[in-house]
Design a protein around this motif. Structure first.
Motif, PDB file in Angstrom:
ATOM      1  N   THR A  42       0.882  -1.089  -0.102  1.00 24.33           N
ATOM      2  CA  THR A  42       0.022  -0.243   0.035  1.00 24.33           C
ATOM      3  C   THR A  42       0.829   1.112   0.010  1.00 24.33           C
ATOM      4  N   ALA A  43       2.064   1.009   0.195  1.00 29.41           N
ATOM      5  CA  ALA A  43       3.046   2.236   0.303  1.00 29.41           C
ATOM      6  C   ALA A  43       2.447   3.222   1.662  1.00 29.41           C
ATOM      7  N   LYS A  44       1.814   2.568   2.461  1.00 32.21           N
ATOM      8  CA  LYS A  44       1.327   3.478   3.814  1.00 32.21           C
ATOM      9  C   LYS A  44       1.878   2.648   4.844  1.00 32.21           C
ATOM     10  N   THR A  45       1.861   3.604   5.992  1.00 34.59           N
ATOM     11  CA  THR A  45       2.214   2.809   7.273  1.00 34.59           C
ATOM     12  C   THR A  45       1.326   3.505   8.418  1.00 34.59           C
ATOM     13  N   VAL A  46       1.187   2.431   9.284  1.00 33.33           N
ATOM     14  CA  VAL A  46       0.600   2.968  10.715  1.00 33.33           C
ATOM     15  C   VAL A  46       1.708   2.674  11.807  1.00 33.33           C
ATOM     16  N   MET A  47       2.369   3.895  12.055  1.00 29.96           N
ATOM     17  CA  MET A  47       3.510   3.797  13.013  1.00 29.96           C
ATOM     18  C   MET A  47       2.847   4.020  14.593  1.00 29.96           C
ATOM     19  N   LEU A  48       2.996   2.951  15.394  1.00 30.23           N
ATOM     20  CA  LEU A  48       2.591   3.439  16.747  1.00 30.23           C
ATOM     21  C   LEU A  48       3.674   4.074  17.697  1.00 30.23           C
ATOM     22  N   ALA A  49       3.542   5.429  17.810  1.00 34.03           N
ATOM     23  CA  ALA A  49       4.155   6.347  18.576  1.00 34.03           C
ATOM     24  C   ALA A  49       4.189   6.135  20.105  1.00 34.03           C
ATOM     25  N   VAL A  50       5.251   5.539  20.715  1.00 32.88           N
ATOM     26  CA  VAL A  50       5.335   5.678  22.236  1.00 32.88           C
ATOM     27  C   VAL A  50       6.620   6.342  22.784  1.00 32.88           C
ATOM     28  N   ASP A  51       7.080   7.309  22.039  1.00 32.41           N
ATOM     29  CA  ASP A  51       8.309   7.894  22.372  1.00 32.41           C
ATOM     30  C   ASP A  51       8.270   9.099  23.372  1.00 32.41           C
ATOM     31  N   HIS A  52       6.954   9.209  23.722  1.00 33.61           N
ATOM     32  CA  HIS A  52       6.583  10.508  24.624  1.00 33.61           C
ATOM     33  C   HIS A  52       7.431  10.525  25.926  1.00 33.61           C
ATOM     34  N   THR A  96       3.597   9.106  30.675  1.00 34.14           N
ATOM     35  CA  THR A  96       2.341   9.918  30.443  1.00 34.14           C
ATOM     36  C   THR A  96       1.295   8.862  30.404  1.00 34.14           C
ATOM     37  N   SER A  97      -0.003   9.253  30.431  1.00 31.44           N
ATOM     38  CA  SER A  97      -1.219   8.462  30.601  1.00 31.44           C
ATOM     39  C   SER A  97      -1.271   7.410  29.492  1.00 31.44           C
ATOM     40  N   GLY A  98      -1.138   6.305  29.889  1.00 33.11           N
ATOM     41  CA  GLY A  98      -1.090   5.263  28.730  1.00 33.11           C
ATOM     42  C   GLY A  98       0.005   4.558  28.529  1.00 33.11           C
ATOM     43  N   LEU A  99       1.047   5.194  29.118  1.00 28.81           N
ATOM     44  CA  LEU A  99       2.535   4.520  28.701  1.00 28.81           C
ATOM     45  C   LEU A  99       3.322   4.327  30.118  1.00 28.81           C
ATOM     46  N   GLU A 100       2.360   4.214  31.240  1.00 24.45           N
ATOM     47  CA  GLU A 100       3.147   3.889  32.542  1.00 24.45           C
ATOM     48  C   GLU A 100       3.823   2.696  32.672  1.00 24.45           C
ATOM     49  N   ARG A 101       3.209   1.724  31.966  1.00 18.52           N
ATOM     50  CA  ARG A 101       3.805   0.383  31.646  1.00 18.52           C
ATOM     51  C   ARG A 101       3.833   0.045  30.491  1.00 18.52           C
ATOM     52  N   ILE A 102       4.589   0.292  29.598  1.00 20.63           N
ATOM     53  CA  ILE A 102       4.776  -0.129  28.182  1.00 20.63           C
ATOM     54  C   ILE A 102       4.756  -1.394  27.622  1.00 20.63           C
ATOM     55  N   ASP A 103       5.529  -2.255  28.686  1.00 22.35           N
ATOM     56  CA  ASP A 103       5.317  -3.889  28.599  1.00 22.35           C
ATOM     57  C   ASP A 103       3.635  -4.235  28.718  1.00 22.35           C
ATOM     58  N   VAL A 104       2.899  -3.598  29.557  1.00 18.26           N
ATOM     59  CA  VAL A 104       1.495  -4.128  29.925  1.00 18.26           C
ATOM     60  C   VAL A 104       0.613  -3.599  28.701  1.00 18.26           C
ATOM     61  N   THR A 105       0.853  -2.315  28.314  1.00 15.92           N
ATOM     62  CA  THR A 105      -0.295  -1.555  27.394  1.00 15.92           C
ATOM     63  C   THR A 105       0.322  -1.599  26.042  1.00 15.92           C
ATOM     64  N   ILE A 106       1.478  -1.475  25.711  1.00 17.08           N
ATOM     65  CA  ILE A 106       1.829  -1.345  24.231  1.00 17.08           C
ATOM     66  C   ILE A 106       2.088  -2.724  23.660  1.00 17.08           C
ATOM     67  N   LEU A 118       7.256   0.489  15.094  1.00 13.82           N
ATOM     68  CA  LEU A 118       7.170   1.101  16.327  1.00 13.82           C
ATOM     69  C   LEU A 118       8.210   2.276  16.708  1.00 13.82           C
ATOM     70  N   MET A 119       7.462   3.397  16.973  1.00 12.55           N
ATOM     71  CA  MET A 119       8.302   4.429  17.351  1.00 12.55           C
ATOM     72  C   MET A 119       8.644   4.575  18.794  1.00 12.55           C
ATOM     73  N   CYS A 120       9.980   4.423  19.191  1.00 16.79           N
ATOM     74  CA  CYS A 120      10.079   4.669  20.725  1.00 16.79           C
ATOM     75  C   CYS A 120      11.533   5.135  20.832  1.00 16.79           C
ATOM     76  N   THR A 121      11.910   5.119  22.105  1.00 18.57           N
ATOM     77  CA  THR A 121      13.284   5.299  22.533  1.00 18.57           C
ATOM     78  C   THR A 121      13.903   3.929  22.641  1.00 18.57           C
ATOM     79  N   ARG A 122      15.465   4.326  22.727  1.00 14.16           N
ATOM     80  CA  ARG A 122      16.298   3.075  22.689  1.00 14.16           C
ATOM     81  C   ARG A 122      16.135   2.322  24.017  1.00 14.16           C
TER      82      ARG A 122
END
Ligand code: R5P
Length: 292
Positions: free
Chosen positions: A48-58, A65-75, A85-89
């Motif tokens: 499709t030449a399209k992407t859904v990037m899931l951004a969790v680098d906030h 921040t709300s929703g990212l308190e426990r990335i292992d559990v929620t993301i 996935l867009m995230c920090t190292r």
């Protein structure tokens, strides 16, 4: 020594048939090297030449921040629905399963927290570490019109040079300061500057008036950030309009992980991005998947 016994002695050289090299499907990326294109193919679905990037680098400036308190559990349970996935190292190493085999876009700039002036970012990741982590791209904040404009542009061009050396795409993230108008004129300026100075693709915000002029005047793919949490139907409508008006995908965070039903939301977003599903239909899908 190679075993020559039993070798077939007939050959078909397909004479008269031109060699085929499929054109790379992404806007403005045809002249990139193979490794760069291959990395982009781990971000943008080649069909499709399209992407859904899931951004969790906030967390790199906002903390938990709300929703990212426990990335292992929620993301982590959402990873199978994301193209990238867009995230920090830090998060990648700490909690992201290394069996995740889609693209990872690594946050590569940072410095100030939400407690300070945000536009004063520096490069926060060596290209060597991005390669070690098998990143598909690195992302850098660019503050056009902001206090740290020149420094942030310089951050991006340094990463672009390092990225070109190793075949690593650079995502230019246009950050809009509070004092700046979020309109098409500004987005055209910011995205075009990023592309002109070498960003492989650019993240910006959707604007209701004239967004198609932003995508038209940017020679490389544009993905939109989701921004602050909206009602689900509004977020799906924004994604739909952005795609119809030339965006190559979304880099969406809060509108997915702060949804009442994140798994349902990301699946609905996928249909909008990859299949052009209309907002009402996507919202109905969201509600049905959410059990509403
Ligand atoms: C913010 O600077 C981060 O880079 C996020 O990745 C970006 O804003 C997209 O997340 P959201 O959809 O929550 O705006």
């Amino acid at each position: 020594m190679a075993d020559n016994d039993g070798q077939q002695d007939t050959h078909d050289y397909h004479l008269g048939r031109a060699q085929v090299a499929a054109p790379f499907p992404l806007k403005g990326c045809q002249a990139l090297d193979w490794g760069m294109q291959n990395r982009l193919a781990h971000i943008f679905d080649p069909q499709t030449a399209k992407t859904v990037m899931l951004a969790v680098d906030h967390g790199y400036f906002m903390g938990p921040t709300s929703g990212l308190e426990r990335i292992d559990v929620t993301i982590n349970p959402l990873l199978s629905y994301a193209d990238t996935l867009m995230c920090t190292r830090g998060i990648l190493r700490a909690v992201t399963p290394s069996t995740f085999n889609k693209g990872v876009v690594l946050r590569a700039s940072g410095g100030p927290s939400i407690l300070k002036e945000l536009s004063d970012e520096r490069i926060a990741l060596d290209m060597e570490d991005a390669l070690r982590l098998n990143a598909a791209a690195v992302a850098v904040q660019v503050f056009i019109g902001g206090e740290g404009e020149t420094e942030s542009v310089h951050n991006m061009t340094r990463l672009v040079d390092a990225g070109l050396r190793y075949g690593m795409p650079v995502l230019g993230v246009t950050a809009v300061g509070k004092q700046l108008a979020r309109d098409a004129k500004y987005m055209r300026l910011a995205t075009r500057i990023c592309a002109e100075l070498g960003a492989t693709y650019v993240k910006t915000y959707y604007v209701e008036e004239g967004f198609e002029t932003v995508t038209a005047s940017c020679p490389v793919p544009i993905v939109i950030a989701g921004g602050k949490k909206l009602p689900e139907k509004d977020a799906l409508t924004m994604a739909y309009r952005a795609i119809q008006e030339g965006a190559s995908g979304v880099d969406m965070g809060r509108n997915i992980f702060q949804s009442v039903a994140p798994a349902a939301m990301i699946q609905a977003v996928r249909q909008v991005v990859h299949a052009g599903m209309k907002p009402q239909e996507a919202y109905d899908l969201f509600r049905s998947l959410a059990g509403q």
